[in-house]
Motif scaffolding. Structure first.
Motif, PDB file in Angstrom:
ATOM      1  N   PHE A  45       0.831  -1.204   0.000  1.00 39.25           N
ATOM      2  CA  PHE A  45       0.000   0.000   0.000  1.00 39.25           C
ATOM      3  C   PHE A  45       0.864   1.251   0.000  1.00 39.25           C
ATOM      4  O   PHE A  45       0.506   2.259  -0.614  1.00 39.25           O
ATOM      5  N   SER A  46       2.009   1.207   0.654  1.00 36.04           N
ATOM      6  CA  SER A  46       2.889   2.377   0.676  1.00 36.04           C
ATOM      7  C   SER A  46       3.413   2.698  -0.730  1.00 36.04           C
ATOM      8  O   SER A  46       3.544   3.865  -1.093  1.00 36.04           O
ATOM      9  N   THR A  47       3.686   1.667  -1.527  1.00 39.54           N
ATOM     10  CA  THR A  47       4.127   1.877  -2.908  1.00 39.54           C
ATOM     11  C   THR A  47       2.985   2.427  -3.752  1.00 39.54           C
ATOM     12  O   THR A  47       3.166   3.384  -4.518  1.00 39.54           O
ATOM     13  N   LEU A  48       1.808   1.845  -3.606  1.00 44.37           N
ATOM     14  CA  LEU A  48       0.633   2.329  -4.337  1.00 44.37           C
ATOM     15  C   LEU A  48       0.328   3.780  -3.959  1.00 44.37           C
ATOM     16  O   LEU A  48       0.042   4.611  -4.829  1.00 44.37           O
ATOM     17  N   GLU A  49       0.434   4.082  -2.683  1.00 47.44           N
ATOM     18  CA  GLU A  49       0.197   5.452  -2.217  1.00 47.44           C
ATOM     19  C   GLU A  49       1.214   6.415  -2.830  1.00 47.44           C
ATOM     20  O   GLU A  49       0.853   7.506  -3.291  1.00 47.44           O
ATOM     21  N   ALA A  50       2.484   6.020  -2.856  1.00 42.71           N
ATOM     22  CA  ALA A  50       3.527   6.881  -3.418  1.00 42.71           C
ATOM     23  C   ALA A  50       3.300   7.119  -4.908  1.00 42.71           C
ATOM     24  O   ALA A  50       3.474   8.241  -5.406  1.00 42.71           O
ATOM     25  N   ILE A  51       2.908   6.070  -5.638  1.00 43.30           N
ATOM     26  CA  ILE A  51       2.623   6.217  -7.067  1.00 43.30           C
ATOM     27  C   ILE A  51       1.463   7.187  -7.266  1.00 43.30           C
ATOM     28  O   ILE A  51       1.545   8.118  -8.073  1.00 43.30           O
ATOM     29  N   CYS A  52       0.388   6.979  -6.529  1.00 40.93           N
ATOM     30  CA  CYS A  52      -0.794   7.842  -6.670  1.00 40.93           C
ATOM     31  C   CYS A  52      -0.476   9.281  -6.288  1.00 40.93           C
ATOM     32  O   CYS A  52      -0.928  10.220  -6.949  1.00 40.93           O
ATOM     33  N   GLN A  53       0.302   9.450  -5.239  1.00 41.37           N
ATOM     34  CA  GLN A  53       0.660  10.799  -4.806  1.00 41.37           C
ATOM     35  C   GLN A  53       1.498  11.495  -5.873  1.00 41.37           C
ATOM     36  O   GLN A  53       1.232  12.644  -6.225  1.00 41.37           O
ATOM     37  N   HIS A  54       2.484  10.789  -6.406  1.00 39.60           N
ATOM     38  CA  HIS A  54       3.369  11.408  -7.392  1.00 39.60           C
ATOM     39  C   HIS A  54       2.651  11.679  -8.720  1.00 39.60           C
ATOM     40  O   HIS A  54       2.931  12.678  -9.376  1.00 39.60           O
ATOM     41  N   LEU A  55       1.739  10.793  -9.113  1.00 38.59           N
ATOM     42  CA  LEU A  55       1.026  10.970 -10.381  1.00 38.59           C
ATOM     43  C   LEU A  55      -0.296  11.731 -10.224  1.00 38.59           C
ATOM     44  O   LEU A  55      -0.987  11.964 -11.212  1.00 38.59           O
ATOM     45  N   SER A  56      -0.631  12.087  -8.985  1.00 35.14           N
ATOM     46  CA  SER A  56      -1.897  12.784  -8.700  1.00 35.14           C
ATOM     47  C   SER A  56      -3.075  12.019  -9.299  1.00 35.14           C
ATOM     48  O   SER A  56      -3.859  12.560 -10.082  1.00 35.14           O
ATOM     49  N   CYS A  57      -3.179  10.748  -8.924  1.00 37.13           N
ATOM     50  CA  CYS A  57      -4.256   9.910  -9.437  1.00 37.13           C
ATOM     51  C   CYS A  57      -4.814   9.042  -8.316  1.00 37.13           C
ATOM     52  O   CYS A  57      -4.332   9.098  -7.186  1.00 37.13           O
ATOM     53  N   GLN A  58      -5.812   8.263  -8.626  1.00 36.39           N
ATOM     54  CA  GLN A  58      -6.435   7.350  -7.683  1.00 36.39           C
ATOM     55  C   GLN A  58      -5.983   5.923  -7.993  1.00 36.39           C
ATOM     56  O   GLN A  58      -5.620   5.626  -9.138  1.00 36.39           O
ATOM     57  N   PRO A  59      -6.028   5.019  -7.007  1.00 33.37           N
ATOM     58  CA  PRO A  59      -5.658   3.628  -7.275  1.00 33.37           C
ATOM     59  C   PRO A  59      -6.442   3.019  -8.444  1.00 33.37           C
ATOM     60  O   PRO A  59      -5.891   2.242  -9.223  1.00 33.37           O
ATOM     61  N   GLY A  60      -7.688   3.398  -8.593  1.00 34.69           N
ATOM     62  CA  GLY A  60      -8.508   2.893  -9.688  1.00 34.69           C
ATOM     63  C   GLY A  60      -8.048   3.361 -11.058  1.00 34.69           C
ATOM     64  O   GLY A  60      -8.437   2.795 -12.078  1.00 34.69           O
ATOM     65  N   ASP A  61      -7.218   4.405 -11.095  1.00 39.32           N
ATOM     66  CA  ASP A  61      -6.646   4.856 -12.363  1.00 39.32           C
ATOM     67  C   ASP A  61      -5.500   3.939 -12.801  1.00 39.32           C
ATOM     68  O   ASP A  61      -5.120   3.934 -13.966  1.00 39.32           O
ATOM     69  N   ILE A  62      -4.964   3.179 -11.849  1.00 41.44           N
ATOM     70  CA  ILE A  62      -3.811   2.316 -12.104  1.00 41.44           C
ATOM     71  C   ILE A  62      -4.209   0.844 -12.168  1.00 41.44           C
ATOM     72  O   ILE A  62      -3.676   0.084 -12.961  1.00 41.44           O
ATOM     73  N   LEU A  63      -5.156   0.451 -11.329  1.00 40.05           N
ATOM     74  CA  LEU A  63      -5.573  -0.947 -11.236  1.00 40.05           C
ATOM     75  C   LEU A  63      -6.996  -1.094 -11.762  1.00 40.05           C
ATOM     76  O   LEU A  63      -7.877  -0.309 -11.412  1.00 40.05           O
ATOM     77  N   ARG A  64      -7.192  -2.114 -12.601  1.00 44.40           N
ATOM     78  CA  ARG A  64      -8.529  -2.376 -13.138  1.00 44.40           C
ATOM     79  C   ARG A  64      -8.808  -3.863 -13.023  1.00 44.40           C
ATOM     80  O   ARG A  64      -7.946  -4.695 -13.301  1.00 44.40           O
ATOM     81  N   TYR A  65     -10.017  -4.204 -12.646  1.00 46.62           N
ATOM     82  CA  TYR A  65     -10.428  -5.599 -12.505  1.00 46.62           C
ATOM     83  C   TYR A  65     -11.222  -6.029 -13.723  1.00 46.62           C
ATOM     84  O   TYR A  65     -12.150  -5.348 -14.136  1.00 46.62           O
ATOM     85  N   LEU A  66     -10.804  -7.140 -14.323  1.00 47.92           N
ATOM     86  CA  LEU A  66     -11.550  -7.735 -15.439  1.00 47.92           C
ATOM     87  C   LEU A  66     -12.117  -9.055 -14.983  1.00 47.92           C
ATOM     88  O   LEU A  66     -11.384  -9.917 -14.515  1.00 47.92           O
ATOM     89  N   ASP A  67     -13.406  -9.211 -15.117  1.00 50.65           N
ATOM     90  CA  ASP A  67     -14.057 -10.446 -14.767  1.00 50.65           C
ATOM     91  C   ASP A  67     -14.119 -11.313 -16.010  1.00 50.65           C
ATOM     92  O   ASP A  67     -14.894 -11.042 -16.927  1.00 50.65           O
ATOM     93  N   GLU A  68     -13.275 -12.329 -16.050  1.00 50.20           N
ATOM     94  CA  GLU A  68     -13.233 -13.209 -17.206  1.00 50.20           C
ATOM     95  C   GLU A  68     -14.341 -14.250 -17.069  1.00 50.20           C
ATOM     96  O   GLU A  68     -14.564 -14.790 -15.991  1.00 50.20           O
ATOM     97  N   PRO A  69     -15.042 -14.550 -18.156  1.00 54.52           N
ATOM     98  CA  PRO A  69     -16.108 -15.561 -18.075  1.00 54.52           C
ATOM     99  C   PRO A  69     -15.539 -16.932 -17.739  1.00 54.52           C
ATOM    100  O   PRO A  69     -14.441 -17.270 -18.164  1.00 54.52           O
ATOM    101  N   ALA A  70     -16.306 -17.696 -16.992  1.00 48.34           N
ATOM    102  CA  ALA A  70     -15.884 -19.052 -16.609  1.00 48.34           C
ATOM    103  C   ALA A  70     -15.961 -19.970 -17.804  1.00 48.34           C
ATOM    104  O   ALA A  70     -16.871 -19.858 -18.642  1.00 48.34           O
ATOM    105  N   ASN A  71     -15.016 -20.865 -17.905  1.00 46.59           N
ATOM    106  CA  ASN A  71     -15.023 -21.852 -18.987  1.00 46.59           C
ATOM    107  C   ASN A  71     -16.019 -22.961 -18.644  1.00 46.59           C
ATOM    108  O   ASN A  71     -15.915 -23.594 -17.610  1.00 46.59           O
ATOM    109  N   THR A  72     -16.997 -23.189 -19.510  1.00 52.85           N
ATOM    110  CA  THR A  72     -18.000 -24.236 -19.245  1.00 52.85           C
ATOM    111  C   THR A  72     -18.005 -25.269 -20.334  1.00 52.85           C
ATOM    112  O   THR A  72     -17.557 -25.093 -21.395  1.00 52.85           O
TER     113      THR A  72
END
Length: 72
Positions: A45-72
């Motif tokens: 979290f300290s690294t994520l905080e430093a990145i966000c602080q330096h880039l003036s952004c939010q964690p969601g600007d850097i990390l994105r969740y993709l929900d991949e469909p389940a293989n059936t």
């Protein structure tokens, strides 16, 4: 399920090189490269905080969740 790292997008918006960000937040360029490539298993979290602080952004600007469909 996949977490996508979009750090390159934020760097490009600011016309900043990853080596500059690494130096600014106090991590090695190699560790930042591992994070940028999506090969990191975890991020402090300290690294994520430093990145966000330096880039003036939010964690969601850097990390994105993709929900991949389940293989059936």
């Amino acid at each position: 399920m996949a977490i996508v790292i979009e750090l390159d997008v934020q760097l490009a918006k600011r016309k900043m090189k990853s080596i500059e960000l690494a130096a600014a937040i106090g991590i090695t360029p190699q560790n930042l490269s591992i994070l940028r490539s999506g090969r990191a298993k975890a991020i402090r979290f300290s690294t994520l905080e430093a990145i966000c602080q330096h880039l003036s952004c939010q964690p969601g600007d850097i990390l994105r969740y993709l929900d991949e469909p389940a293989n059936t």
